[in-house]
Design an enzyme around this catalytic site. Sequence first.
Site, PDB file in Angstrom:
ATOM      1  N   GLU A   4       4.599   9.231  -6.117  1.00 41.29           N
ATOM      2  CA  GLU A   4       3.873   8.109  -5.507  1.00 41.29           C
ATOM      3  C   GLU A   4       3.262   8.601  -4.212  1.00 41.29           C
ATOM      4  OE1 GLU A   4       6.101   4.422  -4.870  1.00 41.29           O
ATOM      5  OE2 GLU A   4       4.814   3.924  -3.172  1.00 41.29           O
TER       6      GLU A   4
ATOM      7  N   GLU B 140      -1.427   2.066   3.873  1.00 39.78           N
ATOM      8  CA  GLU B 140      -0.334   1.106   3.699  1.00 39.78           C
ATOM      9  C   GLU B 140       0.267   0.695   5.033  1.00 39.78           C
ATOM     10  OE1 GLU B 140       3.245   2.490   1.702  1.00 39.78           O
ATOM     11  OE2 GLU B 140       3.597   0.509   0.855  1.00 39.78           O
TER      12      GLU B 140
END
Length: 333
Positions: A135, A140
């Site tokens: 990932e 973010e």
Amino acid sequence: MMFSHTFAGLVIGSIFIQTTLAGYVLSEDFTKDAFFGNFTPFTEDDPTNGFVKYLDYTDAIKQGLMASVSNFAGANYMGVDNTSQPTTGRPSMRITSTKTYNKGLFIADIAHMPVGCGTWPAFWLIGPNWPAGGEVDILEGVNLQSSNQMTVHTNAGCEISNTGMTGTVNTTNCDVNAPNQAKNAGCAVLSKSTNNFGAGFNSIGGGVYATEWTSDAISIWFFPRSGIPSDITSLAPNPSGWGMPLAKFAGSCNIDQHFQNMNMVFDTTFCGQWAGADHVWAASNCSSMTSTCNAHVQLMPSAFTEAYWLVNGVRVYQQGQAGTRKRGVSADW
Ligand SMILES: *[C@@H]1O[C@H](CO)[C@@H](O)[C@H](O)[C@H]1NC(C)=O
Ligand SMILES: *[C@@H]1O[C@H](CO)[C@@H](O)[C@H](O)[C@H]1NC(C)=O
Ligand SMILES: *[C@@H]1O[C@H](CO)[C@@H](O)[C@H](O)[C@H]1NC(C)=O
């Protein structure tokens, strides 16, 4: 006769090599009205326990959460509900690219990103059998965070070194079960800049996040709207001229082994395991409004008018083959 044929073959061979070294070739162009059609809506419960209800395209269009092109100067709008007081999660969107990737250069032009107390927006890559397929969280953060946090999550055996980037490595072990890190912390790089996330990002009209994934490293650059390199706008990107990346994930990590068949994802969730964690909410300056994140997200619809994405598009490039490179095309986001 024989001799001259051989000679001609060698010349052709060297031209082929030069063209191959010339670099990245446009592979996918998910811009303007070619954006949503190359992604699939994710409508299951949020795996990160967010107070969210992910809509499919039909409902998202019906409820005004999704629109493209003409209304937004060519950009793709992905919003959230800003009128109701839902008891089971605020309506929002999460979309996954239909294509999976193994390496490449991902260039995302984003004009606006979700921001505000309770929000947890992300643009990221995720492989199958998490965390085995890897990932990469490119863009973010949560709540009123002012700088981007870039994080990689893997299974055991991947650690990064703190070199070759402008960001600061906060945790070095990408293993989600690393013994001396919080559960699922992964290896995280913090940026110091305040123009690459949230309100600061939106105030400059956003910009371009470029992510290069090779066998040696996964590197992330941010270019503010006013400083996008000309090789990106001319569709001939060459990361070697971009200077130091914001984040570089490399070190004691076999990249090919830990990152495979990844999809791109855009989403906006609320609260959940990060934004809604008690200590995170309390430290965010959001807790003066409501004691829990979920209460804020449920009761204050008007707080979510800035919680939308405007994505001009994503272009994916792969290392070129002779003769396949497009030239002389100008970018028109
Ligand atoms: C940095 O890592 C520490 C643990 O080592 C953690 O407590 C802290 O929350 C991290 N900082 C950020 C901004 O994520
Ligand atoms: C919370 O507000 C205080 C005072 O305005 C500020 O110094 C601090 O940086 C803020 N914290 C966060 C996480 O935004
Ligand atoms: C509220 O959300 C709708 C649908 O996403 C959007 O069209 C509208 O602009 C939003 N309202 C405000 C004030 O931002």
